[in-house]
Design an enzyme around this catalytic site. Structure first.
Site, PDB file in Angstrom:
ATOM      1  N   CYS A   1       8.574 -37.852 -20.719  1.00 39.07           N
ATOM      2  CA  CYS A   1       7.164 -38.214 -20.852  1.00 39.07           C
ATOM      3  C   CYS A   1       6.724 -38.748 -19.645  1.00 39.07           C
ATOM      4  O   CYS A   1       5.134 -39.158 -19.759  1.00 39.07           O
ATOM      5  CB  CYS A   1       6.698 -39.160 -21.722  1.00 39.07           C
ATOM      6  SG  CYS A   1       7.965 -40.417 -21.600  1.00 39.07           S
TER       7      CYS A   1
ATOM      8  N   HIS B   1      -4.132 -44.023 -10.903  1.00 38.96           N
ATOM      9  CA  HIS B   1      -4.370 -44.347 -12.775  1.00 38.96           C
ATOM     10  C   HIS B   1      -5.911 -43.572 -12.608  1.00 38.96           C
ATOM     11  O   HIS B   1      -5.670 -43.368 -14.156  1.00 38.96           O
ATOM     12  CB  HIS B   1      -4.989 -46.213 -12.422  1.00 38.96           C
ATOM     13  CG  HIS B   1      -4.927 -46.369 -13.444  1.00 38.96           C
ATOM     14  ND1 HIS B   1      -7.230 -46.015 -14.205  1.00 38.96           N
ATOM     15  CD2 HIS B   1      -4.647 -46.883 -15.181  1.00 38.96           C
ATOM     16  CE1 HIS B   1      -6.651 -46.701 -14.991  1.00 38.96           C
ATOM     17  NE2 HIS B   1      -5.466 -47.034 -15.718  1.00 38.96           N
TER      18      HIS B   1
ATOM     19  N   TYR C   1      12.021 -31.494 -25.743  1.00 39.51           N
ATOM     20  CA  TYR C   1      10.809 -31.371 -26.066  1.00 39.51           C
ATOM     21  C   TYR C   1      10.014 -31.881 -24.410  1.00 39.51           C
ATOM     22  O   TYR C   1      10.574 -32.855 -23.640  1.00 39.51           O
ATOM     23  CB  TYR C   1      10.352 -32.469 -26.952  1.00 39.51           C
ATOM     24  CG  TYR C   1      10.211 -33.625 -27.021  1.00 39.51           C
ATOM     25  CD1 TYR C   1       9.397 -34.123 -25.735  1.00 39.51           C
ATOM     26  CD2 TYR C   1      11.654 -34.886 -27.307  1.00 39.51           C
ATOM     27  CE1 TYR C   1       9.284 -36.007 -26.050  1.00 39.51           C
ATOM     28  CE2 TYR C   1      11.727 -35.453 -27.299  1.00 39.51           C
ATOM     29  CZ  TYR C   1      10.370 -36.339 -26.981  1.00 39.51           C
ATOM     30  OH  TYR C   1      10.447 -37.710 -26.319  1.00 39.51           O
TER      31      TYR C   1
ATOM     32  N   ARG D   1      -2.972   3.473   8.271  1.00 40.99           N
ATOM     33  CA  ARG D   1      -3.246   1.945   7.368  1.00 40.99           C
ATOM     34  C   ARG D   1      -2.093   1.091   7.697  1.00 40.99           C
ATOM     35  O   ARG D   1      -1.091   1.643   7.575  1.00 40.99           O
ATOM     36  CB  ARG D   1      -3.678   2.945   6.700  1.00 40.99           C
ATOM     37  CG  ARG D   1      -4.903   4.138   6.393  1.00 40.99           C
ATOM     38  CD  ARG D   1      -4.666   4.464   4.625  1.00 40.99           C
ATOM     39  NE  ARG D   1      -5.573   2.738   3.705  1.00 40.99           N
ATOM     40  CZ  ARG D   1      -5.741   3.284   2.660  1.00 40.99           C
ATOM     41  NH1 ARG D   1      -4.640   4.649   1.911  1.00 40.99           N
ATOM     42  NH2 ARG D   1      -5.830   2.634   1.813  1.00 40.99           N
TER      43      ARG D   1
ATOM     44  N   GLY E   1      -7.698  -7.652   4.173  1.00 40.31           N
ATOM     45  CA  GLY E   1      -9.213  -7.597   6.071  1.00 40.31           C
ATOM     46  C   GLY E   1      -8.878  -8.140   7.422  1.00 40.31           C
ATOM     47  O   GLY E   1      -9.474  -8.261   8.319  1.00 40.31           O
TER      48      GLY E   1
ATOM     49  N   MET F   1      -5.348  -7.053   9.216  1.00 39.39           N
ATOM     50  CA  MET F   1      -4.962  -5.603   9.742  1.00 39.39           C
ATOM     51  C   MET F   1      -5.655  -4.545   9.535  1.00 39.39           C
ATOM     52  O   MET F   1      -7.000  -4.656   8.837  1.00 39.39           O
ATOM     53  CB  MET F   1      -3.274  -5.802   9.616  1.00 39.39           C
ATOM     54  CG  MET F   1      -2.898  -7.051   9.539  1.00 39.39           C
ATOM     55  SD  MET F   1      -0.603  -6.827   9.387  1.00 39.39           S
ATOM     56  CE  MET F   1      -1.405  -6.503   7.521  1.00 39.39           C
TER      57      MET F   1
ATOM     58  N   ARG G   1      -3.827  -1.668  -6.532  1.00 41.33           N
ATOM     59  CA  ARG G   1      -2.373  -2.825  -6.714  1.00 41.33           C
ATOM     60  C   ARG G   1      -3.200  -3.272  -7.670  1.00 41.33           C
ATOM     61  O   ARG G   1      -4.325  -3.767  -8.361  1.00 41.33           O
ATOM     62  CB  ARG G   1      -3.245  -3.681  -5.510  1.00 41.33           C
ATOM     63  CG  ARG G   1      -3.826  -3.984  -5.674  1.00 41.33           C
ATOM     64  CD  ARG G   1      -4.175  -5.040  -3.937  1.00 41.33           C
ATOM     65  NE  ARG G   1      -5.914  -4.914  -3.535  1.00 41.33           N
ATOM     66  CZ  ARG G   1      -6.160  -4.723  -2.231  1.00 41.33           C
ATOM     67  NH1 ARG G   1      -5.118  -4.632  -1.206  1.00 41.33           N
ATOM     68  NH2 ARG G   1      -7.605  -4.874  -1.984  1.00 41.33           N
TER      69      ARG G   1
ATOM     70  N   LYS H   1       0.700  -1.018  -0.110  1.00 41.25           N
ATOM     71  CA  LYS H   1      -0.007  -0.808   0.098  1.00 41.25           C
ATOM     72  C   LYS H   1       0.727   1.230  -0.212  1.00 41.25           C
ATOM     73  O   LYS H   1       0.547   1.950  -0.436  1.00 41.25           O
ATOM     74  CB  LYS H   1      -0.629  -0.514   1.049  1.00 41.25           C
ATOM     75  CG  LYS H   1      -2.064   0.413   0.931  1.00 41.25           C
ATOM     76  CD  LYS H   1      -2.772   1.156   2.471  1.00 41.25           C
ATOM     77  CE  LYS H   1      -3.770   0.112   2.546  1.00 41.25           C
ATOM     78  NZ  LYS H   1      -4.114  -0.468   3.605  1.00 41.25           N
TER      79      LYS H   1
ATOM     80  N   SER I   1      14.332 -40.266 -23.723  1.00 43.82           N
ATOM     81  CA  SER I   1      12.973 -39.294 -22.879  1.00 43.82           C
ATOM     82  C   SER I   1      12.974 -40.360 -20.956  1.00 43.82           C
ATOM     83  O   SER I   1      13.077 -41.286 -21.326  1.00 43.82           O
ATOM     84  CB  SER I   1      11.846 -40.700 -23.705  1.00 43.82           C
ATOM     85  OG  SER I   1      10.887 -39.453 -23.064  1.00 43.82           O
TER      86      SER I   1
HETATM   87  P1  ADP Z   1      -7.409  -2.468   3.755  1.00 48.28           P
HETATM   88  O1  ADP Z   1      -6.216  -2.691   3.795  1.00 48.28           O
HETATM   89  O2  ADP Z   1      -8.579  -3.532   4.725  1.00 48.28           O
HETATM   90  O3  ADP Z   1      -8.186  -2.413   2.195  1.00 48.28           O
HETATM   91  P2  ADP Z   1      -7.507   0.399   4.152  1.00 48.28           P
HETATM   92  O4  ADP Z   1      -5.940   1.034   5.008  1.00 48.28           O
HETATM   93  O5  ADP Z   1      -7.578   0.881   2.526  1.00 48.28           O
HETATM   94  O6  ADP Z   1      -7.969  -1.002   4.800  1.00 48.28           O
HETATM   95  O7  ADP Z   1      -8.558   1.372   4.727  1.00 48.28           O
HETATM   96  C1  ADP Z   1      -9.931   1.179   4.251  1.00 48.28           C
HETATM   97  C2  ADP Z   1     -10.633   1.789   3.903  1.00 48.28           C
HETATM   98  O8  ADP Z   1     -10.368   3.003   4.925  1.00 48.28           O
HETATM   99  C3  ADP Z   1     -10.294   2.691   2.929  1.00 48.28           C
HETATM  100  O9  ADP Z   1     -10.082   1.551   0.934  1.00 48.28           O
HETATM  101  C4  ADP Z   1     -10.648   3.294   2.457  1.00 48.28           C
HETATM  102  O10 ADP Z   1     -11.570   4.480   1.989  1.00 48.28           O
HETATM  103  C5  ADP Z   1     -10.787   4.216   3.735  1.00 48.28           C
HETATM  104  N1  ADP Z   1      -9.916   4.934   3.691  1.00 48.28           N
HETATM  105  C6  ADP Z   1      -8.125   4.696   5.068  1.00 48.28           C
HETATM  106  N2  ADP Z   1      -8.203   6.145   5.083  1.00 48.28           N
HETATM  107  C7  ADP Z   1      -7.999   7.548   4.346  1.00 48.28           C
HETATM  108  C8  ADP Z   1      -8.335   8.602   3.666  1.00 48.28           C
HETATM  109  N3  ADP Z   1      -6.908   9.008   4.936  1.00 48.28           N
HETATM  110  N4  ADP Z   1      -9.270   9.814   3.654  1.00 48.28           N
HETATM  111  C9  ADP Z   1     -10.213   8.513   3.622  1.00 48.28           C
HETATM  112  N5  ADP Z   1     -10.722   7.233   3.453  1.00 48.28           N
HETATM  113  C10 ADP Z   1      -9.801   6.221   3.931  1.00 48.28           C
HETATM  114 MG    MG Z   2      -7.441  -0.591   1.391  1.00 44.00          MG
END
Ligand code: ADP
Ligand code: MG
Ligand code: MG
Length: 910
Positions: free
Chosen positions: A868, A474, A888, A97, A106, A108, A348, A27, A801
């Site tokens: 083979c 088999h 081959y 984040r 989802g 962390m 990503r 990220k 082979s």
């Molecule tokens: P995850 O890795 O679980 O997707 P994120 O760190 O991407 O968690 O955060 C989840 C959501 O929170 C992001 O997709 C975004 O919509 C919102 N978010 C995170 N940081 C910001 C920010 N600086 N401003 C606005 N929304 C944010």
């Molecule tokens: Mg995210």
């Protein structure tokens, strides 16, 4: 010099970049990259994964230099955004984040709206002119901070989030259903209630100092790397615990400021089937997690955003184009629209199905974003995923219904991809009869295990399901060769042949009941699930579709042609029958790498059995003479189908008791009498002869060239059939190129013995017919001695082979019919990384292969070498074969496209 722990991004420039995923996490690296290419990203900074590692190594303490670096980065962020943390006029809010090197969706934590307190909420209300928004953000912050940092999150599945409970009460009392229908006054009450909850649970007041909040959130994000969920996830996906997560502190932008605001997630093109064009979900007047949390049903970007917010839609489209141009890949993005302006929060490379992978790769090439070599990249199209384009598939809607209705019975090993639905049949001959009566009946052959005698029943079935056996049993092997759906080792099935039932738990299915199986996943369903053949199959094999009507086929074909242009390895097929050979050619096979002649004998059991019970040469030759025309006809068929392409024919390989054993005498009471009559012996004598054939360890017994050495007349008959067929076909004007292959030789003398018979027979046939045919004589390298003494064997053998099935068995001393009970344990406990019968054991078997290639070519520098074994269709094994310089690979017909792509990937990625 002190370590740099903090990397700023903002004001059009990032200190990091997209290549720094190890240090900044996926990220963080891509946030910096997006800033660098001029996309709108709220300013902020990334605290490195090294900081996290330090934190865990030092009793959850931050490194000493971190404080100053964070404070400086906060100042830069404030400057870039024109707002200040804790300001009473224009307060800055930030998010904190998580983000590891590889995405762990989802698993962390993230905290939004950091910087909120009783003062800043007022300032935010005034500055934004939107009191409701300010209090909504405050309410969200206290809740999230309470959950994530102060640990009020529910600990069990049954426990409920205390904040959610309070929120629900509030809505009930107010008589509303949605969060955003609460009034400012009600939101204010909620904030107070939330704070009280925290005081009550933790004994401490909610922290009001924004900097203290920031540090709390950073600690919580690092802490979430070690939570149970994340640890289990890493174990499942093989992500090392040492990596650590980065923490990204970033200025907030707001999707909850009003109806010109939104938050969303999207893909720059569809990733299920690959259709171009931006798609995804968005929610108007909402924040971050709302879209995925399922609080409100999101709207579809491709359906309504252009109408709802035309300018934002246009911005998103442009961003999508720019992102794809830059990353040369489909992107999976998160964004927020604040007062009509789009802000990017994440991007990503998107995950996709095999269908989408092919379409997207070809489209990107045609759009000029990538070149051919980039298109062939392994990470873009994992070669195995091509399977999805070849196999019949379950209609996804129908499968969903089956799941909903609780019809999922069990899960086995997914051995042959494809979906099949049909009537349960337990016996191969029943299947054959039912199929003859009505070739349209769909049958699933359900067996405890299969043997060569079940072949014709397997042919009649749409799918094969066994309770025992592994991925190279088999059943698995033959199904793949036939391109049929197959699930093996489905231990949950209790199969009772006598009663004609399958019992799974308290469910009992009878012969004739419907069963559906998904060979892609190993799932077995009770009843019907609708299937359909793939487009590629409809064009190439069933010819029920014209290429020009088939978009999926067109792209598949283009991909294959480009792969062919780049690959060095040739691709052949393992096929015993003309129709298999034709299918393989349609899939692009350039020859037959292995024709197993014994499959032909199973169709003429009487004659081979007569040969076996005969006790003198004359009688054996008489029986063999009866087999000769059958073999000749089969070979002629293959030569015609291959039309000048090389055909490698392996001489008889299995021990004779596979054709005649005690068990055969038992199941067919008339057989012993018949054999006695043929051989002119007594029934007792016949039984004794059959008993003699029994072996304690057939894999290492009287088989392979050992048969042809002891019974040279068998080799003579087979060689004659091959050369007579070759002459006949060549005379008819079709080019032929037979390669006669001696199995299981370990001593050069074994090979020489057989070679002599083959060449003498060839000369005889040429003299008799007055026609010569070009041919080669070579050997399988399938026992370690052969690899080690390849130099000696190559003095006479014109080709090698690698028979990697047997070479793996003999090198590891592990029988592929008996490794089932422990291989699973070995894999789960990291004793070995992969199933050696699916992927070449490169360090062991592979080393022997290298020796074989090296020593063989030392003697004969142009020695043609192939593989083979089943491994010939496995992508990682194909890449290995490229690396060690084979000419081959040969694999089952339906894996030919996979081998072609793998070979190209080996060539472009090295
Ligand atoms: P995850 O890795 O679980 O997707 P994120 O760190 O991407 O968690 O955060 C989840 C959501 O929170 C992001 O997709 C975004 O919509 C919102 N978010 C995170 N940081 C910001 C920010 N600086 N401003 C606005 N929304 C944010
Ligand atoms: Mg995210
Ligand atoms: Mg073998």
């Amino acid at each position: 010099m002190s370590t740099k722990y903090v990397y700023f991004f903002g004001d059009g420039k990032g200190e990091g970049n997209g290549k720094m995923k190890e240090l900044l996490g996926g990220k963080g690296a891509n946030l910096a990259e997006m800033v660098n290419i001029g996309l709108p990203v709220p300013a902020g900074f990334t605290i490195t994964t090294e900081t996290c590692t330090h934190y865990y190594a030092n009793n959850k303490q931050f490194p000493a230099e971190l404080k100053a670096q964070v404070e400086e980065a906060i100042k830069k962020t404030e400057k870039a955004m024109g707002a200040e943390l804790g300001s009473k006029t224009n307060p800055l809010l930030v998010s904190c984040r998580s983000g590891a090197r590889e995405s762990m969706p989802g698993m962390m934590d993230t905290v939004l709206n950091i910087g909120m307190n009783d003062d800043t909420v007022q300032a935010l209300a005034k500055h934004s002119g939107n009191e409701r928004f300010a209090w909504d953000s405050y309410r969200r912050f206290v809740q999230m901070y309470g959950d994530v940092v102060l640990d009020l999150k529910p600990r069990s599945k049954t426990e409920r989030d205390p904040f959610e409970v309070a929120l629900e009460h509030k809505k009930e009392k107010a008589g509303v259903t949605e969060d955003n229908q609460l009034s400012v006054a009600q939101l204010k009450e909620l904030v107070e209630e939330f704070k009280a909850l925290i005081k009550d649970r933790t004994g401490k007041a909610f922290p009001t100092d924004p900097m203290e909040q920031v540090w709390g959130a950073i600690g919580a994000v690092f802490g979430s790397w070690g939570n149970d969920r994340a640890v289990v996830y890493r174990r499942t996906y093989g992500i090392p615990h040492e990596w650590g997560t980065a923490a990204n502190v970033q200025a907030m932008v707001f999707g909850n400021l009003g109806d010109d605001c939104a938050t969303g997630v999207g893909l720059t093109r569809d990733c299920a089937i690959g259709t171009p064009g931006f798609c995804g979900d968005y929610l108007i007047n909402a924040q971050g997690e709302d879209v995925v949390a399922g609080i409100r049903t999101p709207l579809r970007i491709e359906e309504t955003l252009a109408k709802d917010m035309p300018s934002a839609h246009k911005q998103l489209d442009d961003i999508g184009i720019k992102l794809e141009k830059h990353f040369k890949e489909v992107q999976d993005i998160e964004f927020t629209i604040q007062r009509g302006k789009v802000w990017m929060l994440q991007t990503r490379n998107a995950k996709r199905t095999g269908f989408a992978a092919v379409r997207i790769a070809v489209d990107l090439l045609e759009e000029g974003l990538i070149d051919e070599k980039e298109m062939l990249a392994k990470r873009r199209i994992p070669a195995d995923d091509l399977n999805q384009l070849l196999q019949p598939i379950f209609d996804p809607a129908s499968k969903k219904v089956a799941e909903k209705e609780g019809r999922l019975l069990a899960k086995g090993i997914n051995a042959g991809p494809g979906a099949a639905s049909g009537k349960i049949v337990f016996f191969a001959d029943d299947a054959e009869k039912m199929f003859e009566k009505d070739p349209k009946t769909d049958l699933i052959l359900v067996r405890r295990e299969t043997s060569p005698e079940d072949l014709r029943g397997m042919k009649a079935a749409k799918g094969i399901l066994t309770a025992f056996g592994g991925a190279s049993s088999h059943a698995a092997l033959v199904s793949r060769q036939m391109g049929k759906a197959c699930i093996v080792g489905c231990g949950a099935l209790d199969i009772n042949y006598e009663a004609g039932t399958i019992t799974v738990g308290d469910k009992v299915l009878k012969s004739g009941d419907f069963l559906s199986m998904d060979g892609f996943t190993g799932e077995v369903f009770e009843g019907k699930v609708t299937t359909k053949p793939s487009e590629v199959i409809q064009v190439l094999i069933t010819k029920t579709m014209k290429p020009e009507e088939a978009e999926t086929f067109r792209r598949f074909d283009k991909l294959m042609k480009i792969a062919d242009k780049h690959r060095k390895l040739r691709v052949r097929t393992n096929a015993d029958l003309p129709n298999q050979a034709e299918e393989a050619i349609a899939f692009g096979a350039e020859g037959i790498g292995l024709c197993r002649t014994e499959h032909m004998f199973f169709d003429h059991l009487d004659e081979i059995r007569e040969m076996i019970v005969a006790d003198n040469l004359e009688h054996r030759e008489k029986a063999l003479a009866k087999l000769l025309p059958f073999q000749r006809k089969d070979f002629a068929g293959l030569f015609k189908a291959m039309d000048g392409k090389p055909v490698t024919i392996r001489l008889i390989d299995p021990p004779l008791h596979e054709f005649l054993s005690d068990a055969h005498l038992e199941t067919d009471p008339k057989l012993a009498d018949k054999l006695a009559k043929w051989s002119g012996k007594s029934v007792e004598e016949v039984k004794k002869r059959v008993e003699e054939l029994h072996e304690f360890n057939p894999m290492l017994g009287h088989r392979g060239c050992r048969l042809g050495i002891v019974y040279p007349e068998i080799t003579r008959m087979q060689a004659r059939a091959i050369f007579e067929a070759a002459v006949e076909v060549q005379k008819a004007g079709v080019k032929v190129f037979p390669e006669v292959m001696v199995p299981l030789a370990g001593f050069a003398a074994e090979f020489k013995n057989q070679e002599k018979i083959i060449r003498e027979t060839a000369e005889k046939v040429f003299a008799e017919t007055g026609t010569k045919v070009e041919y080669m004589v070579g050997t399988m390298i399938e026992i370690p001695r052969a690899a080690v003494r390849a130099d000696q064997i190559a003095e006479n053998a014109e080709f090698f082979s690698f028979g990697t099935n047997d070479l793996t068995q003999t090198t590891l001393g592990m029988s592929r019919d008996d490794y089932g009970p422990f291989i699973g344990f070995y894999r789960e406990n990291d004793i070995i990384g992969n199933d050696p019968f699916q992927q070449i054991d490169q360090d062991g078997v592979g080393e022997l292969m290298k020796i074989g290639v090296e020593r063989g070519r030392k003697t004969r520098n142009k020695l043609k070498i192939g593989i083979c074994g089943e491994h010939g269709g496995d992508p990682s094994s194909v890449m290995f074969c490229h690396k060690i310089g084979l000419d081959y690979v040969s694999c089952s017909p339906f894996r030919v496209p996979i081998a072609r792509l793998s070979a190209a990937q080996a060539a472009v990625e090295g």
